[in-house]
Write a protein that holds these residues in place. Structure first.
Motif, PDB file in Angstrom:
ATOM      1  N   TRP A 156       0.537  -1.385   0.099  1.00  0.00           N
ATOM      2  CA  TRP A 156       0.286   0.106  -0.176  1.00  0.00           C
ATOM      3  C   TRP A 156       0.961   1.303  -0.044  1.00  0.00           C
ATOM      4  CZ3 TRP A 156      -4.483   0.788  -1.398  1.00  0.00           C
ATOM      5  CH2 TRP A 156      -5.677  -0.017  -1.216  1.00  0.00           C
ATOM      6  N   LYS A 190      -2.995   4.399   0.479  1.00  0.00           N
ATOM      7  CA  LYS A 190      -4.519   3.870   1.010  1.00  0.00           C
ATOM      8  C   LYS A 190      -4.918   5.116   1.409  1.00  0.00           C
ATOM      9  CE  LYS A 190      -6.561   0.439   3.716  1.00  0.00           C
ATOM     10  NZ  LYS A 190      -6.256  -0.857   4.648  1.00  0.00           N
ATOM     11  N   SER A 200     -10.325   6.246   0.543  1.00  0.00           N
ATOM     12  CA  SER A 200     -11.034   4.861   0.811  1.00  0.00           C
ATOM     13  C   SER A 200     -12.241   4.577  -0.124  1.00  0.00           C
ATOM     14  CB  SER A 200     -11.456   4.799   2.159  1.00  0.00           C
ATOM     15  OG  SER A 200     -12.496   3.887   2.609  1.00  0.00           O
ATOM     16  N   TRP A 240     -10.671   3.802  -3.500  1.00  0.00           N
ATOM     17  CA  TRP A 240     -10.192   2.568  -3.463  1.00  0.00           C
ATOM     18  C   TRP A 240     -11.335   1.447  -3.519  1.00  0.00           C
ATOM     19  CZ3 TRP A 240      -5.508   1.917  -5.514  1.00  0.00           C
ATOM     20  CH2 TRP A 240      -4.614   2.577  -5.105  1.00  0.00           C
ATOM     21  N   SER A 265     -11.823   1.321  -7.262  1.00  0.00           N
ATOM     22  CA  SER A 265     -10.789   1.263  -8.304  1.00  0.00           C
ATOM     23  C   SER A 265      -9.752   0.478  -7.880  1.00  0.00           C
ATOM     24  CB  SER A 265     -10.368   2.606  -8.767  1.00  0.00           C
ATOM     25  OG  SER A 265      -9.647   3.213  -7.514  1.00  0.00           O
ATOM     26  N   ASP A 266      -9.678  -0.288  -6.506  1.00  0.00           N
ATOM     27  CA  ASP A 266      -8.744  -0.984  -6.184  1.00  0.00           C
ATOM     28  C   ASP A 266      -8.404  -2.348  -7.038  1.00  0.00           C
ATOM     29  OD1 ASP A 266      -6.445  -1.897  -4.972  1.00  0.00           O
ATOM     30  OD2 ASP A 266      -7.537  -2.936  -3.402  1.00  0.00           O
ATOM     31  N   SER A 287      -6.638  -5.781  -6.064  1.00  0.00           N
ATOM     32  CA  SER A 287      -5.603  -6.349  -5.222  1.00  0.00           C
ATOM     33  C   SER A 287      -5.076  -7.575  -5.895  1.00  0.00           C
ATOM     34  CB  SER A 287      -6.498  -6.789  -3.893  1.00  0.00           C
ATOM     35  OG  SER A 287      -7.126  -8.077  -4.030  1.00  0.00           O
ATOM     36  N   GLN A 301       1.512  -6.008  -6.820  1.00  0.00           N
ATOM     37  CA  GLN A 301       0.600  -5.257  -5.935  1.00  0.00           C
ATOM     38  C   GLN A 301       0.957  -3.852  -5.980  1.00  0.00           C
ATOM     39  OE1 GLN A 301      -2.694  -6.368  -3.872  1.00  0.00           O
ATOM     40  NE2 GLN A 301      -2.582  -4.308  -4.988  1.00  0.00           N
ATOM     41  N   ARG A 357      -1.127  -0.578  -7.687  1.00  0.00           N
ATOM     42  CA  ARG A 357      -1.882   0.226  -6.894  1.00  0.00           C
ATOM     43  C   ARG A 357      -1.138   1.808  -7.216  1.00  0.00           C
ATOM     44  NH1 ARG A 357      -2.701  -3.343  -1.886  1.00  0.00           N
ATOM     45  NH2 ARG A 357      -4.873  -4.027  -2.301  1.00  0.00           N
ATOM     46  N   THR A 396     -14.036   2.298 -13.545  1.00  0.00           N
ATOM     47  CA  THR A 396     -13.976   2.627 -12.158  1.00  0.00           C
ATOM     48  C   THR A 396     -14.464   4.150 -11.719  1.00  0.00           C
ATOM     49  OG1 THR A 396     -12.100   4.069 -12.567  1.00  0.00           O
ATOM     50  CG2 THR A 396     -11.551   1.466 -12.052  1.00  0.00           C
TER      51      THR A 396
END
Lengths: 761, 761
Positions: B11, B118, B303, B306, B309-310, B312, B320, B324, B372
């Motif tokens: 993150w 994040k 938050s 994310w 659009s995150d 993982s 990762q 991000r 997104t």
């Protein structure tokens, strides 16, 4: 034709009447030079109207930082800018406290300029009524001495016509000059010393970075009605200017005049600590001879030049004026005495295009200098390139070539590349070919082979190496191709297999190998030295020949012609005559992409190949290619019409040949391309000479013999020229019914006229 | 991979240890932005080492004069320069009269930067021993508020560790900024007003020429061990700077901290007379919420982003971190709330490339924002081009096109062309195709047809007109050809019949005519309006279709592939793997001509066509072209590896796909192209997103349905992403043995997974 204010005259360029809009064009056309320095025809006195100030010293340049929108690997960091030098012509004139300025006078009458080409001086006269209502008559003569190349002279006469007047002359030297082509406030000169007395003034300055030291100097003498005046000058100094003020009350009808002797001494020819003493010597000699004495010497010197290089044309004064203007400018630009100099495309008439040397020298200028000067002059031009060979090899290395391959720069001053446009700098590589061709041409014309074992062969090897490496083997075509080039026709960029480039590349290799073999047999010592120096191997020679023997040339079966490049026929083939005439010149009306995808040819390209290698082709082939390409040629380069004129004459198309001749010879006088105010097109002027001698006269050298095929445009009664051929001077006079060949130097000469051998005595 | 100092973390972007050589790269990588403004991660305190200062305001630019070596007709006179804006982050720190400067400290230890993606903040901490032997611990946090887009906040803590110390904080605003990319001493900003009190400071300034008025503002609060200090600030003014000095004696181990609230109010959003009062309101609101309150809001806002659009990825922390970082930067650059803005190629991380909008937006960014964000965001991006249509028509007119043909600029800020390199500006015309393609793509994905009759059809007609005029009929080929173009692969310039360009040109015409017919039938009123406005005739439509129906595509029978352009196979076809690796990247080692005549492909070109028009081709065809072109592709454009990754995944070449994925996602983090110090490659980051969703996930839209063909690199345990599709939010989780589709919004959705229809609830 776009302007016609120049009065036709066989020996002079004449402008009658003052028009503000013509000032900058005339500043170009009336430029004077003596090979060592030169200047635009700026006014001596103050002029606040639009003007382009220019004064230049041969060989003095400044390495300006290249600034491009998008940098490409391989661009030179600097380019050689032709520098505007300190001004020594300035003479401020004050009439009863009003500054004389033609831009702000109440009235200007009887304005006349004359560039007397026969005698080599620039004259200007006018009557001006100032805001204070005083009318004066002014008469000025100026020249740059051919005899003393550091010296220029001005004789400035003023006569008050309608009242007495207090006349003040302030001759000055100004070191605060800048270039017109600079977008930023850079300074190129640093002033280091000023001296001024009641008679003489000196400014010492040097260029930044290159540290050329220059002393600009002057001495002035005052005369009343031709008698030396006892009035003392008052010296004045400003930050970067020195001046001397001469003031005198002058009765109506009397004439006050100032003679100014001035010029430059430079560290190119003197120790930098001795520039002022050198200048003092120049002034001493000059003033002891006096204006009239110097003018007589000047006339004499030009008379010597004309004796050899004049072309006279009877019955067509504009054609006569055109060719003399071309010959005059060439001689003003380059005299051949200094092997460090070359023939800049604008000579001393402007600052456009940085650098002094282009392929123009080899492709266009050498024939003129070979035929009208001692052959040492042409040899000096070849030697200039030999001296730059090492830098040409470095230049090629920057672009990824190895093992001694050379790419001569597109533009140079000192051997380094000075150009920064990838499609030209990196891709207009045919220039290498012209440099080899000039060696061939020099030997063909002069018969002097010695240059090749001494110097030329090294140049030829380095150039052949370049072509060997630059060609690519196409498995598709099973031939060698040359990708990504710009030919002489710069209206095509990054094309594949430009016929001209491929052809001259192959020829360069063949010619290099041919001479290698000749030198091996006939000049064994030189051969050893060269082989040791270049480390040329048999394998490498084989590899070169493999490329030359398998070179690809694009060809159209349908049209029976070689194609200018791959894909040429995919274009929309509308002929120039069918084009909307409002679109011309296309380079002023079309965006670059539109020009590129059009079929229009800026200057002879495939036809340039047929001009250089005429001896490789049948007349029918030349004709077919001429017929195919001529209709698409827009001649927007000054270097174009001369080649077309020569080929049209060869093909007996005299009307066309004559039209092209007029276009090339009067390109600047009539300002065809609407840009003469930026300066004259000096190098193409040698092309004009060729279009008479090689075009109408049909002169060629074949097997050590001069051949002629004399023709004459119907507009002319007769014409004549001379050529210096292997230490003989041959005068050629051509009329409609008769041709005379006379030897002016040498005992006898066998020439070939229309195929028949003739003995000239 | 060229650098690996970034610590892998899912993150955060983390740098441990201070190295002078990394400062400029880290300034790029740790950049922060909030869509409206952004800044490089420059230090708040004085830093005299090599640094690239950058602070940018969205939509504020300066029309700088184009300067090129050789002017070409059609070049824009000005280009939109992304301007460095006044600096508000500055806090000078003085410890016992010594200025804190990491470049000149005795020792720097425990240096750490963290870009917490994040939560959306940038942190920096270190212990420094100054020349005066005082060691301090420093801890700084900074962010640009997503919630209040005119606001940024800094919290700066200092603890003297080995003695007491007098600590002076001097927060300041500096209007004396300049661009790094300016070669000349131009000023872009004029300061008009300064105000400063013991707490607040304001500088009003405006850009020259464009007159964007900006108030840069700040307010600072001092704390000792977390308690508000009563120490008053001392205001100071310099010519173009205001500052406030806070001085306090601090005992060893105690912590003095400064909170600085700052930012810009601009005339883009306020009346220019009310910028200070608007700034005061921002400060009032901000200080009342306080640093911690604002930070909580910031975490909340990120938050929310994310949540949608995150992506993982489990089992591969570098992968990762890469994805991000890409998603984070895209969201920092463009939030979609302001229709005047667009996605600049460097976002707010650098100033290279003028202008904000390239074809990158349509070709690479739209899919990310469509999936997104609310579909209004993508529609705003399309509308942006509709708003520029008139200028695109004017731009085409400058290049000789007529009758409403449009050529969208290569680079723009306000609709006008901002680029000045003929081979790109005039010839990289395929950009027009991407703008039409985005309309098609938007409709395909969102199902929203309304944009087409309302706005899009006018754009499509103008683009179709351009292609109809730009094509040339070749009598040789009996087909329409497109001459003199540069395709997406900019390592070829001025080529003929670039497959990609010809293909998208034909498609544009077909698609325009198809929609014309649809609108005619289904939106008669719009149709009338459009026909009246565009004056489109049946003859013109027929002429367009004639071009589209007879478009030429270069094809190799031998290889069974379309050729990138005419003559491609004449090149020396050495594959990238067989190239001397010391030569790479070739754009840093080869001269431009060598690059041009090589077969090497900078970015997907023919393959870009197969990516866009995958639905037109069989898998075998895609494979054949991939196999042919991939080996010649050097991926020296950031936009290249993503397309190759997607196609490799489609062709089940997961290792290759994964390698390309890593390259695209960590391009900047690992600095593949050795240039990250100039800024990050923002637009290609959307390509990284595509390489997961479309590549590994195999997502496509066909016939109004989402299709998936899920795959997973062997290095990963599982991965998941979400897409917003027609008002449903679908979560996709892909592992090695199982795939889960979950609807997070909406009632149900029929999707197709590996060809089988699946109902998701």
């Amino acid at each position: 034709m776009n302007q016609d204010y120049i009065t036709p005259n066989p020996w002079s360029i004449i402008e009658d009447g003052f028009e503000v809009d013509r000032v900058q064009s005339s500043e170009s056309l009336f430029s004077i030079g003596n090979g060592s320095m030169g200047q635009r025809a700026n006014f001596e006195e103050t002029y606040t109207g639009p003007s382009f100030q220019g004064s230049y010293i041969g060989g003095v340049y400044y390495p300006d930082k290249t600034r491009v929108g998008w940098w490409k690997n391989g661009y030179p960091e600097y380019f050689a800018k032709v520098l505007n030098a300190p001004n020594w012509i300035g003479i401020n004139v004050i009439i009863n406290d009003e500054i004389l300025d033609l831009f702000s006078c109440k009235k200007v009458e009887n304005f006349r300029r004359e560039l007397n080409m026969k005698e080599g001086w620039l004259g200007r006269s006018f009557e001006a009524t100032l805001q204070n209502d005083i009318t004066i008559k002014v008469d000025i003569k100026r020249f740059l001495s051919l005899d003393q190349e550091e010296l220029g002279v001005i004789d400035y006469h003023i006569t008050p016509l309608n009242s007495e007047a207090k006349i003040t002359f302030i001759p000055y030297l100004d070191s605060g000059i800048t270039n017109q082509d600079t977008n930023w406030e850079d300074q190129f000169w640093k002033t280091t010393n000023k001296e001024v007395s009641d008679k003489q003034g000196f400014i010492e300055s040097h260029t930044l970075k290159t540290f050329y030291h220059v002393c600009t100097f002057m001495e002035s003498h005052l005369f009343l009605n031709g008698n030396k005046s006892e009035t003392k000058g008052k010296p004045l100094q400003k930050e970067i200017e020195v001046s001397i003020s001469f003031e005198e009350q002058v009765a109506q009808g009397n004439t006050l005049s100032l003679q100014k002797y001035a010029g430059y001494t430079t560290s190119l020819n003197h120790d930098k600590s001795e520039l002022i003493s050198a200048a003092t010597s120049v002034l001493e000699k000059a003033t002891s001879e006096g204006f009239e004495g110097l003018l007589n010497t000047q006339k004499q010197a030009w008379s010597e030049i004309w004796k050899m290089s004049d072309i006279s044309i009877d019955g067509d004064v504009k054609a006569q004026q055109g060719i003399r203007f071309n010959i005059f400018q060439l001689n003003q630009t380059y005299t051949g005495t200094d092997h460090r100099l070359n023939i800049g495309p604008k000579g001393f008439t402007g600052e456009k295009y940085g650098g002094s040397t282009y392929w123009d020298t080899e492709a266009y200028c050498i024939p003129f200098y070979m035929a009208t000067k001692d052959q040492q002059v042409a040899r000096n031009l070849l030697k200039y390139r030999y001296n730059h060979l090492e830098k040409a090899i470095e230049n090629a290395e920057k672009l990824g070539f190895t093992n001694g391959a050379a790419l001569y720069p597109m533009v140079t001053m000192n051997g380094e590349e000075s150009h920064n446009e990838w499609e030209i700098t990196f891709e207009e590589i045919h220039r290498n070919g012209a440099i080899a061709y000039a060696i061939f041409n020099y030997h063909r014309y002069t018969g002097d082979y010695s240059y090749i074992p001494e110097m030329g062969l090294e140049v030829l090897i380095a150039i052949a190496r370049f072509w060997e490496q630059r060609a690519t083997f196409s498995t598709q075509k099973n031939k060698y191709v040359i990708l990504g080039v710009t030919g002489p026709n710069e209206y095509e960029n990054n094309v594949n297999n430009n016929f001209y480039t491929n052809y001259i590349a192959k020829w360069c290799i063949d010619y290099a190998v041919e001479n290698l073999r000749k030198v091996e047999i006939e000049y064994a010592t030189d051969y050893e030295r060269i082989l040791q120096k270049t480390k040329l191997t048999t394998t490498e020679i084989e590899s070169m020949l493999e490329v030359a023997d398998n070179m690809y040339f694009p060809y159209s079966e349908e049209h029976g012609v070689y194609l200018q490049q791959d894909g040429f026929l995919d274009k929309e083939m509308v002929k120039v005559d069918d084009l909307d005439q409002d679109m011309r010149p296309i380079n002023q009306h079309w965006s670059w992409d539109r020009i590129l995808r059009s079929p229009y040819i800026k200057q002879a390209d495939t036809l340039q190949g047929f001009y250089f290698f005429e001896h490789h082709f049948k007349k029918e082939e030349i004709e077919k290619h001429f017929d195919f390409y001529e209709p698409f040629t827009v001649h927007e380069s000054s270097l174009s019409p001369c080649v077309h004129s020569i080929q049209a004459a060869l093909l007996d198309r005299m009307e066309q040949a004559y039209a092209f001749y007029l276009r090339t010879s009067r390109l600047d006088l009539d300002d065809y391309n609407k840009e003469v105010k930026e300066g004259c097109h000096i190098t193409s002027m040698a092309g004009t000479w060729m279009s008479i001698v090689e075009g109408f006269g049909g002169m060629r050298v074949k097997n050590d013999q001069l051949h002629f095929a004399p023709k004459i445009p119907k507009e002319w009664t007769s014409y004549s020229f001379k050529v210096n051929f292997r230490d003989r001077i041959l005068k050629v006079e051509i009329g409609h019914d008769n041709t005379n060949f006379t030897l002016e130097k040498g005992n006898q000469l066998q020439i070939v006229v229309n195929g028949a051998t003739v003995e000239v005595k």
